[in-house]
Design a protein around this motif. Sequence first.
Motif, PDB file in Angstrom:
ATOM      1  N   ARG A 147      68.435  50.493  75.227  1.00  0.00           N
ATOM      2  CA  ARG A 147      67.495  51.317  75.152  1.00  0.00           C
ATOM      3  C   ARG A 147      67.060  51.504  73.492  1.00  0.00           C
ATOM      4  O   ARG A 147      68.326  51.509  72.825  1.00  0.00           O
ATOM      5  CB  ARG A 147      67.704  52.699  75.718  1.00  0.00           C
ATOM      6  N   PRO A 148      65.852  51.673  73.259  1.00  0.00           N
ATOM      7  CA  PRO A 148      65.728  51.884  71.609  1.00  0.00           C
ATOM      8  C   PRO A 148      66.326  53.111  71.138  1.00  0.00           C
ATOM      9  O   PRO A 148      66.262  53.967  71.925  1.00  0.00           O
ATOM     10  CB  PRO A 148      63.969  52.189  71.921  1.00  0.00           C
ATOM     11  N   LEU A 149      66.934  52.807  70.185  1.00  0.00           N
ATOM     12  CA  LEU A 149      67.796  54.141  69.468  1.00  0.00           C
ATOM     13  C   LEU A 149      67.055  54.603  68.141  1.00  0.00           C
ATOM     14  O   LEU A 149      67.111  55.751  67.809  1.00  0.00           O
ATOM     15  CB  LEU A 149      68.987  53.507  69.150  1.00  0.00           C
ATOM     16  N   MET A 150      66.358  53.644  67.475  1.00  0.00           N
ATOM     17  CA  MET A 150      66.015  54.030  66.057  1.00  0.00           C
ATOM     18  C   MET A 150      64.904  52.960  65.718  1.00  0.00           C
ATOM     19  O   MET A 150      65.038  51.883  66.044  1.00  0.00           O
ATOM     20  CB  MET A 150      67.170  54.190  64.884  1.00  0.00           C
ATOM     21  N   ARG A 151      63.934  53.415  64.926  1.00  0.00           N
ATOM     22  CA  ARG A 151      63.109  52.541  64.257  1.00  0.00           C
ATOM     23  C   ARG A 151      63.118  52.805  62.724  1.00  0.00           C
ATOM     24  O   ARG A 151      63.345  54.182  62.357  1.00  0.00           O
ATOM     25  CB  ARG A 151      61.648  52.519  64.886  1.00  0.00           C
ATOM     26  N   SER A 152      63.009  51.411  62.105  1.00  0.00           N
ATOM     27  CA  SER A 152      63.117  51.854  60.459  1.00  0.00           C
ATOM     28  C   SER A 152      61.918  51.236  59.940  1.00  0.00           C
ATOM     29  O   SER A 152      61.535  50.184  60.329  1.00  0.00           O
ATOM     30  CB  SER A 152      64.384  51.279  59.997  1.00  0.00           C
ATOM     31  N   THR A 153      61.577  51.877  58.645  1.00  0.00           N
ATOM     32  CA  THR A 153      60.559  51.141  57.892  1.00  0.00           C
ATOM     33  C   THR A 153      61.437  50.935  56.480  1.00  0.00           C
ATOM     34  O   THR A 153      61.900  51.926  55.878  1.00  0.00           O
ATOM     35  CB  THR A 153      59.305  51.798  57.512  1.00  0.00           C
ATOM     36  N   SER A 154      61.396  49.586  55.838  1.00  0.00           N
ATOM     37  CA  SER A 154      62.265  49.520  54.716  1.00  0.00           C
ATOM     38  C   SER A 154      61.521  48.798  53.857  1.00  0.00           C
ATOM     39  O   SER A 154      60.499  47.891  53.991  1.00  0.00           O
ATOM     40  CB  SER A 154      63.623  48.821  54.781  1.00  0.00           C
ATOM     41  N   TRP A 155      61.556  49.143  52.356  1.00  0.00           N
ATOM     42  CA  TRP A 155      60.589  48.654  51.457  1.00  0.00           C
ATOM     43  C   TRP A 155      61.869  47.729  50.328  1.00  0.00           C
ATOM     44  O   TRP A 155      62.533  48.433  50.019  1.00  0.00           O
ATOM     45  CB  TRP A 155      59.930  49.523  50.525  1.00  0.00           C
ATOM     46  N   PHE A 156      61.264  46.685  49.915  1.00  0.00           N
ATOM     47  CA  PHE A 156      62.171  45.870  48.993  1.00  0.00           C
ATOM     48  C   PHE A 156      61.119  45.242  47.920  1.00  0.00           C
ATOM     49  O   PHE A 156      60.058  45.155  48.375  1.00  0.00           O
ATOM     50  CB  PHE A 156      62.832  44.672  49.622  1.00  0.00           C
ATOM     51  N   ASP A 157      61.776  45.060  46.686  1.00  0.00           N
ATOM     52  CA  ASP A 157      60.983  44.482  45.761  1.00  0.00           C
ATOM     53  C   ASP A 157      60.527  42.992  46.210  1.00  0.00           C
ATOM     54  O   ASP A 157      61.424  42.218  46.527  1.00  0.00           O
ATOM     55  CB  ASP A 157      61.709  44.252  44.454  1.00  0.00           C
ATOM     56  N   ALA A 158      59.195  42.820  46.322  1.00  0.00           N
ATOM     57  CA  ALA A 158      58.711  41.484  46.683  1.00  0.00           C
ATOM     58  C   ALA A 158      59.197  40.396  46.109  1.00  0.00           C
ATOM     59  O   ALA A 158      59.286  39.217  46.632  1.00  0.00           O
ATOM     60  CB  ALA A 158      57.022  41.533  46.781  1.00  0.00           C
ATOM     61  N   ILE A 159      59.372  40.462  44.840  1.00  0.00           N
ATOM     62  CA  ILE A 159      59.906  39.262  44.019  1.00  0.00           C
ATOM     63  C   ILE A 159      61.496  39.051  43.897  1.00  0.00           C
ATOM     64  O   ILE A 159      61.753  38.004  44.068  1.00  0.00           O
ATOM     65  CB  ILE A 159      59.591  39.508  42.526  1.00  0.00           C
ATOM     66  N   ARG A 160      62.072  40.075  43.773  1.00  0.00           N
ATOM     67  CA  ARG A 160      63.755  39.763  43.956  1.00  0.00           C
ATOM     68  C   ARG A 160      64.064  39.689  45.332  1.00  0.00           C
ATOM     69  O   ARG A 160      65.109  38.624  45.375  1.00  0.00           O
ATOM     70  CB  ARG A 160      64.377  41.479  43.363  1.00  0.00           C
ATOM     71  N   PHE A 161      63.292  40.120  46.196  1.00  0.00           N
ATOM     72  CA  PHE A 161      63.794  39.938  47.664  1.00  0.00           C
ATOM     73  C   PHE A 161      63.105  39.153  48.440  1.00  0.00           C
ATOM     74  O   PHE A 161      62.729  39.264  49.544  1.00  0.00           O
ATOM     75  CB  PHE A 161      64.164  41.052  48.324  1.00  0.00           C
ATOM     76  N   ALA A 162      62.223  38.232  47.718  1.00  0.00           N
ATOM     77  CA  ALA A 162      61.236  37.224  48.620  1.00  0.00           C
ATOM     78  C   ALA A 162      61.969  36.552  49.693  1.00  0.00           C
ATOM     79  O   ALA A 162      63.192  36.203  49.561  1.00  0.00           O
ATOM     80  CB  ALA A 162      60.873  36.101  47.627  1.00  0.00           C
ATOM     81  N   GLY A 163      61.386  36.504  50.873  1.00  0.00           N
ATOM     82  CA  GLY A 163      62.154  35.920  52.082  1.00  0.00           C
ATOM     83  C   GLY A 163      62.979  36.823  52.797  1.00  0.00           C
ATOM     84  O   GLY A 163      63.487  36.067  54.104  1.00  0.00           O
TER      85      GLY A 163
END
Lengths: 249, 249
Positions: A147-163
């Motif tokens: 059953r669903p327990l949690m939902r997350s929204t996460s933000w990363f630097d688009a250049i350093r963490f591309a992919g």
Amino acid sequence: MDQMTPGKIQRRSGVALWRQIADRMRQLVSAGAFGETGKLPPELLLAEQFGVNRHTVRSAIALLVQEGVLRSEQGRGTFVQARPRLSYPIGMRTRFSDGLAGQTQERIGVLISSQREPAGTAVAQALGIPEGAPLIRLETRAEADGRPLMRSTSWFDAIRFAGIDDSYAATGSITAALKELGIEDYTRQSTTVTAQLADIGDLDILRLSPGAVVLVAEAVDADMAGWPIQFLRTRFSADRIELRIGQGA
Amino acid sequence: MDQMTPGKIQRRSGVALWRQIADRMRQLVSAGAFGETGKLPPELLLAEQFGVNRHTVRSAIALLVQEGVLRSEQGRGTFVQARPRLSYPIGMRTRFSDGLAGQTQERIGVLISSQREPAGTAVAQALGIPEGAPLIRLETRAEADGRPLMRSTSWFDAIRFAGIDDSYAATGSITAALKELGIEDYTRQSTTVTAQLADIGDLDILRLSPGAVVLVAEAVDADMAGWPIQFLRTRFSADRIELRIGQGA
DNA sequence: AAATATTTGTCCGTATGTATT
DNA sequence: TAATACATACGGACAAATATT
């Protein structure tokens, strides 16, 4: 406070009696009232304790059965179905997978969506980057015990963490995805906890019903040099989890 | 997630439309929608956005006015009244008075009641004492900015801390009361956070309305030798507070 | 300063939903 | 199942306070 005492139900409060009773009974269940057997008093007795008609109690029970909190058996009675709360540690080394190890069988992280967007004020400040800088935003959901327990929204630097979106989709884990991108280790820098009524998105993604409560944790993770690498906002189904601080977390 | 989008309202859900709208608007307010001015759109526009009659929106606004979240002025409009969330630090040195210093004007701790009772299973385990040992239980309430912010139940060893009820009543502070009893300093050992719908006691003591959310923190404090001295359960009005972990707490 | 438009406050009546008996 | 009482929701009309022109 006597947890077994049902407490008075309020009329003309804008919440139907059957829903108030359902909410109260959900609380009682998660507080472990109803003892070892998990057997509820008969409907007529419940109706008397709540000061309502038996029909009204039945409406409440019907909802909780549908939610998977209770189970009714004709002729035998109504029983608690829900498992105890999972305990989620919050501290320097907070990680979803480690934290819940041993408490639940299957744990699945699913990528719902990902997109590029410019940094808003709050996120930019948390990550220590200029406003408008390119970010990757991941929307994910995690399940436990099916059953669903949690939902997350996460933000990363688009250049350093591309992919990182592809890495997450493949591994189902932030820790594993970061490792693929060269981050061997990271620590939690800060966490802020609030609580709200579930919004429309929560009802949908976490499969809750109106009036459910969510715990919201906003956190910043940093690499071992102390640089922020991700800002995330996680929304937990409050019925299923507690957050633990200290005690070797 | 677009915070300004009202979101769909559900009919026949057991929750009156005006209450669903009130809950949603409370969220919007605490999310800082409605901008700098804090001016809401006119009732007719809100009604259109929510897809209901103006009267229904008015019922929702009436509740939020009564809660002190909004303020209506004839001919001018409806405005946000609430202040931003207080930020409550949780860590080794968690103390109510220090934590909120500078964020709020008046802070009052009031003793609601105190009584002696034998230790139950959970409390006995937390305090490391035998089940049934004599305890003093304090029920307290704290206000900030003239409105109830949290209520706490705390348990102390009745022998070691005899008279702590009087000390608290006199000082309005646990820290001060403990000092009178020879505890110069203490630290937080562990904290567990959950969230629930407000129960009847919360509605009464914290002056909330049904459907409000409370953050529940259970904690153990220990003296400098590491011996547990109090177990406490604090219930915060979730609309008014956030819990902050890490970041020098 | 005066007229008009906006916006909230109050009243009516009616239809539907909820809860009890 | 049916009858009853009450709460909820809608629609319209107008009054009162404020803002705009």
